[in-house]
Design an enzyme around this catalytic site. Sequence first.
Site, mmCIF file in Angstrom:
data_model
loop_
_atom_site.group_PDB
_atom_site.id
_atom_site.type_symbol
_atom_site.label_atom_id
_atom_site.label_comp_id
_atom_site.label_asym_id
_atom_site.label_seq_id
_atom_site.Cartn_x
_atom_site.Cartn_y
_atom_site.Cartn_z
ATOM 1 N N GLY A 1 48.044 93.651 52.160
ATOM 2 C CA GLY A 1 48.364 92.260 51.855
ATOM 3 C C GLY A 1 47.978 91.869 50.442
ATOM 4 N NE ARG B 1 50.153 97.449 63.203
ATOM 5 C CZ ARG B 1 50.198 96.178 63.536
ATOM 6 N NH1 ARG B 1 50.656 95.296 62.676
ATOM 7 N NH2 ARG B 1 49.771 95.775 64.718
ATOM 8 C CG LEU C 1 43.040 92.159 59.281
ATOM 9 C CD1 LEU C 1 42.315 92.338 60.613
ATOM 10 C CD2 LEU C 1 44.239 93.099 59.192
ATOM 11 C CE1 TYR D 1 47.422 80.430 58.465
ATOM 12 C CE2 TYR D 1 46.031 78.726 57.501
ATOM 13 C CZ TYR D 1 46.549 80.011 57.482
ATOM 14 O OH TYR D 1 46.167 80.872 56.483
ATOM 15 C CE LYS E 1 43.751 82.306 58.515
ATOM 16 N NZ LYS E 1 43.578 83.754 58.270
ATOM 17 C CG LEU F 1 45.843 83.003 49.093
ATOM 18 C CD1 LEU F 1 45.866 84.056 50.207
ATOM 19 C CD2 LEU F 1 44.634 83.220 48.196
ATOM 20 N NE ARG G 1 53.886 85.390 53.658
ATOM 21 C CZ ARG G 1 52.592 85.477 53.990
ATOM 22 N NH1 ARG G 1 51.757 84.506 53.621
ATOM 23 N NH2 ARG G 1 52.138 86.505 54.676
#
Length: 221
Positions: free
Chosen positions: A12, A36, A73, A125, A129, A152, A160
Amino acid sequence: MLRIALVLGATGLVGKAVTEELLNREGWGEVRVLVRTPLALEHPKLKQIVVDWESLAEYSDSFKGVHSIFCCLGTTIKKAGSQEQFERVDLDYPLAAAAIARDNGVKQFLVVSSMGADAKSRNFYSRTKGRAEEALSKIGFQGLHLFRPSLLLGHRKEFRLGERVAARLMKALEFVMVGKAAKYRAIPGVTVARAMVNIASADTHGLHIYTNEVIHVIGKR
Protein backbone atom coordinates in the site's frame (compact mmCIF):
# COMPACT_ATOMS: atom_id res chain seq x y z
CA MET A 1 22.34 -4.66 18.00
CA LEU A 2 20.44 -4.30 14.74
CA ARG A 3 16.67 -4.58 15.01
CA ILE A 4 14.24 -6.59 12.92
CA ALA A 5 11.15 -4.86 11.53
CA LEU A 6 7.98 -6.46 10.17
CA VAL A 7 5.72 -4.51 7.81
CA LEU A 8 2.08 -5.44 7.26
CA GLY A 9 0.49 -3.93 4.16
CA ALA A 10 3.77 -3.26 2.38
CA THR A 11 2.11 -3.00 -1.04
CA GLY A 12 0.00 0.00 0.00
CA LEU A 13 0.84 3.70 -0.13
CA VAL A 14 2.21 4.07 3.40
CA GLY A 15 3.39 0.48 3.80
CA LYS A 16 5.63 0.64 0.74
CA ALA A 17 7.08 3.96 1.91
CA VAL A 18 7.72 2.50 5.39
CA THR A 19 9.50 -0.47 3.84
CA GLU A 20 11.76 1.73 1.72
CA GLU A 21 12.46 4.04 4.66
CA LEU A 22 13.49 1.11 6.86
CA LEU A 23 15.74 -0.35 4.17
CA ASN A 24 17.61 2.95 3.95
CA ARG A 25 17.94 3.50 7.71
CA GLU A 26 20.79 2.40 9.92
CA GLY A 27 19.83 0.41 12.98
CA TRP A 28 17.49 -1.96 11.16
CA GLY A 29 19.20 -5.19 10.17
CA GLU A 30 16.29 -7.00 8.53
CA VAL A 31 13.00 -5.82 7.11
CA ARG A 32 10.36 -8.51 6.75
CA VAL A 33 7.16 -7.88 4.82
CA LEU A 34 4.02 -10.01 4.83
CA VAL A 35 2.39 -9.74 1.41
CA ARG A 36 -0.12 -11.48 -0.79
CA THR A 37 1.87 -10.47 -3.87
CA PRO A 38 5.67 -9.91 -3.73
CA LEU A 39 6.98 -6.39 -4.10
CA ALA A 40 9.01 -5.54 -7.20
CA LEU A 41 11.85 -4.64 -4.89
CA GLU A 42 15.16 -6.26 -4.00
CA HIS A 43 17.47 -5.38 -1.14
CA PRO A 44 19.92 -7.34 1.04
CA LYS A 45 17.89 -6.45 4.15
CA LEU A 46 14.51 -7.30 2.65
CA LYS A 47 12.75 -10.61 3.33
CA GLN A 48 9.41 -11.09 1.60
CA ILE A 49 6.93 -13.61 3.00
CA VAL A 50 3.87 -14.45 0.90
CA VAL A 51 0.94 -15.15 3.23
CA ASP A 52 -2.73 -16.03 3.31
CA TRP A 53 -4.22 -13.48 5.70
CA GLU A 54 -7.06 -15.84 6.56
CA SER A 55 -4.50 -18.28 8.01
CA LEU A 56 -2.09 -15.81 9.60
CA ALA A 57 -1.34 -18.04 12.60
CA GLU A 58 0.47 -20.43 10.23
CA TYR A 59 3.12 -17.74 9.69
CA SER A 60 3.87 -17.04 13.35
CA ASP A 61 7.55 -17.86 12.80
CA SER A 62 7.78 -14.65 10.76
CA PHE A 63 7.13 -12.70 14.00
CA LYS A 64 9.99 -14.29 15.94
CA GLY A 65 12.81 -11.91 16.85
CA VAL A 66 10.88 -8.88 15.59
CA HIS A 67 11.31 -5.67 17.54
CA SER A 68 8.76 -3.44 15.80
CA ILE A 69 5.71 -4.12 13.67
CA PHE A 70 4.43 -1.47 11.27
CA CYS A 71 0.77 -2.15 10.53
CA CYS A 72 -0.24 -0.31 7.37
CA LEU A 73 -3.18 -2.50 6.43
CA GLY A 74 -6.17 -0.69 5.02
CA THR A 75 -8.73 -0.73 2.23
CA THR A 76 -11.96 0.96 1.19
CA ILE A 77 -15.50 -0.40 1.33
CA LYS A 78 -15.69 -0.11 -2.46
CA LYS A 79 -12.54 -2.17 -2.96
CA ALA A 80 -13.42 -4.65 -0.20
CA GLY A 81 -16.92 -5.12 -1.56
CA SER A 82 -18.81 -4.87 1.71
CA GLN A 83 -18.60 -3.50 5.23
CA GLU A 84 -17.95 -7.01 6.50
CA GLN A 85 -14.94 -7.47 4.22
CA PHE A 86 -13.71 -3.99 5.09
CA GLU A 87 -13.70 -5.01 8.75
CA ARG A 88 -11.68 -8.10 7.89
CA VAL A 89 -8.85 -5.96 6.53
CA ASP A 90 -8.98 -2.94 8.84
CA LEU A 91 -9.98 -4.65 12.09
CA ASP A 92 -9.63 -8.43 12.11
CA TYR A 93 -6.26 -8.77 10.37
CA PRO A 94 -4.49 -6.12 12.51
CA LEU A 95 -5.85 -7.69 15.71
CA ALA A 96 -4.84 -11.18 14.61
CA ALA A 97 -1.34 -9.92 13.84
CA ALA A 98 -1.16 -8.08 17.16
CA ALA A 99 -2.06 -11.23 19.10
CA ILE A 100 0.67 -13.23 17.34
CA ALA A 101 3.11 -10.37 17.91
CA ARG A 102 2.36 -10.30 21.63
CA ASP A 103 2.90 -14.07 21.90
CA ASN A 104 6.27 -13.67 20.19
CA GLY A 105 7.48 -10.85 22.46
CA VAL A 106 7.32 -8.02 19.92
CA LYS A 107 8.15 -4.76 21.72
CA GLN A 108 6.48 -2.13 19.55
CA PHE A 109 3.35 -2.03 17.41
CA LEU A 110 2.86 1.00 15.16
CA VAL A 111 -0.35 1.32 13.19
CA VAL A 112 -1.84 3.66 10.60
CA SER A 113 -5.28 4.59 11.90
CA SER A 114 -7.24 7.63 10.77
CA MET A 115 -8.26 11.10 11.80
CA GLY A 116 -11.57 10.88 13.60
CA ALA A 117 -11.08 7.30 14.78
CA ASP A 118 -13.69 6.72 17.48
CA ALA A 119 -15.24 3.43 18.56
CA LYS A 120 -18.52 5.28 19.27
CA SER A 121 -18.68 7.21 16.01
CA ARG A 122 -21.80 7.01 13.83
CA ASN A 123 -19.53 6.86 10.80
CA PHE A 124 -18.73 3.24 9.95
CA TYR A 125 -15.17 3.94 8.78
CA SER A 126 -14.25 6.03 11.85
CA ARG A 127 -15.99 3.56 14.15
CA THR A 128 -14.05 0.62 12.72
CA LYS A 129 -10.75 2.44 13.11
CA GLY A 130 -11.71 3.39 16.66
CA ARG A 131 -12.62 -0.19 17.52
CA ALA A 132 -9.24 -1.34 16.22
CA GLU A 133 -7.43 1.26 18.35
CA GLU A 134 -9.44 0.31 21.43
CA ALA A 135 -8.73 -3.41 21.03
CA LEU A 136 -5.03 -2.87 20.34
CA SER A 137 -4.67 -0.76 23.47
CA LYS A 138 -5.71 -3.76 25.57
CA ILE A 139 -3.08 -6.14 24.23
CA GLY A 140 -0.21 -4.78 26.31
CA PHE A 141 2.63 -3.86 24.00
CA GLN A 142 5.66 -2.14 25.50
CA GLY A 143 5.02 0.60 22.98
CA LEU A 144 1.78 1.13 21.03
CA HIS A 145 1.81 4.00 18.54
CA LEU A 146 -1.39 5.07 16.77
CA PHE A 147 -1.03 7.43 13.81
CA ARG A 148 -4.10 9.41 12.75
CA PRO A 149 -3.36 11.10 9.41
CA SER A 150 -5.76 13.15 7.35
CA LEU A 151 -6.17 12.51 3.61
CA LEU A 152 -3.10 10.67 2.32
CA LEU A 153 -1.26 12.00 -0.73
CA GLY A 154 0.80 9.85 -3.07
CA HIS A 155 0.62 7.44 -5.96
CA ARG A 156 -1.59 4.40 -5.46
CA LYS A 157 -1.86 1.37 -7.70
CA GLU A 158 -5.64 1.60 -7.79
CA PHE A 159 -7.48 4.71 -8.98
CA ARG A 160 -9.61 6.42 -6.31
CA LEU A 161 -11.57 9.25 -7.91
CA GLY A 162 -12.91 10.70 -4.67
CA GLU A 163 -9.46 10.82 -3.09
CA ARG A 164 -7.92 12.27 -6.26
CA VAL A 165 -10.44 15.13 -6.36
CA ALA A 166 -10.17 15.76 -2.61
CA ALA A 167 -6.37 15.77 -2.79
CA ARG A 168 -6.34 18.41 -5.54
CA LEU A 169 -8.81 20.55 -3.65
CA MET A 170 -6.85 20.33 -0.39
CA LYS A 171 -3.59 21.17 -2.17
CA ALA A 172 -5.22 24.24 -3.67
CA LEU A 173 -6.48 25.33 -0.25
CA GLU A 174 -3.35 24.45 1.70
CA PHE A 175 -2.37 28.10 2.17
CA VAL A 176 -5.49 28.64 4.31
CA MET A 177 -5.08 25.43 6.31
CA VAL A 178 -3.58 27.13 9.33
CA GLY A 179 -4.53 27.43 12.98
CA LYS A 180 -7.37 25.08 13.89
CA ALA A 181 -7.69 24.05 10.24
CA ALA A 182 -4.10 22.75 10.16
CA LYS A 183 -5.18 19.38 11.50
CA TYR A 184 -7.12 18.74 8.28
CA ARG A 185 -4.18 19.34 5.91
CA ALA A 186 -3.61 16.45 3.51
CA ILE A 187 -0.37 14.62 4.20
CA PRO A 188 2.03 12.71 1.92
CA GLY A 189 2.22 8.98 2.61
CA VAL A 190 6.01 9.27 2.76
CA THR A 191 5.70 11.79 5.59
CA VAL A 192 3.59 9.36 7.60
CA ALA A 193 6.08 6.59 6.87
CA ARG A 194 9.02 8.73 7.97
CA ALA A 195 7.20 9.65 11.18
CA MET A 196 6.52 6.00 11.96
CA VAL A 197 10.14 4.98 11.48
CA ASN A 198 11.35 7.96 13.50
CA ILE A 199 9.12 6.93 16.40
CA ALA A 200 10.09 3.27 16.17
CA SER A 201 13.76 4.18 16.19
CA ALA A 202 13.24 6.22 19.39
CA ASP A 203 11.79 3.11 21.08
CA THR A 204 9.35 5.06 23.28
CA HIS A 205 7.30 3.09 25.78
CA GLY A 206 3.58 3.44 26.47
CA LEU A 207 0.49 4.29 24.41
CA HIS A 208 0.86 7.27 22.10
CA ILE A 209 -1.57 8.85 19.63
CA TYR A 210 -0.15 11.07 16.88
CA THR A 211 -2.57 13.56 15.33
CA ASN A 212 -2.25 14.77 11.77
CA GLU A 213 -0.48 18.03 12.65
CA VAL A 214 2.00 16.16 14.86
CA ILE A 215 2.74 13.64 12.09
CA HIS A 216 3.52 16.54 9.75
CA VAL A 217 6.19 17.69 12.22
CA ILE A 218 7.83 14.40 13.22
CA GLY A 219 7.76 13.16 9.63
CA LYS A 220 9.78 16.04 8.20
CA ARG A 221 12.88 14.99 6.32
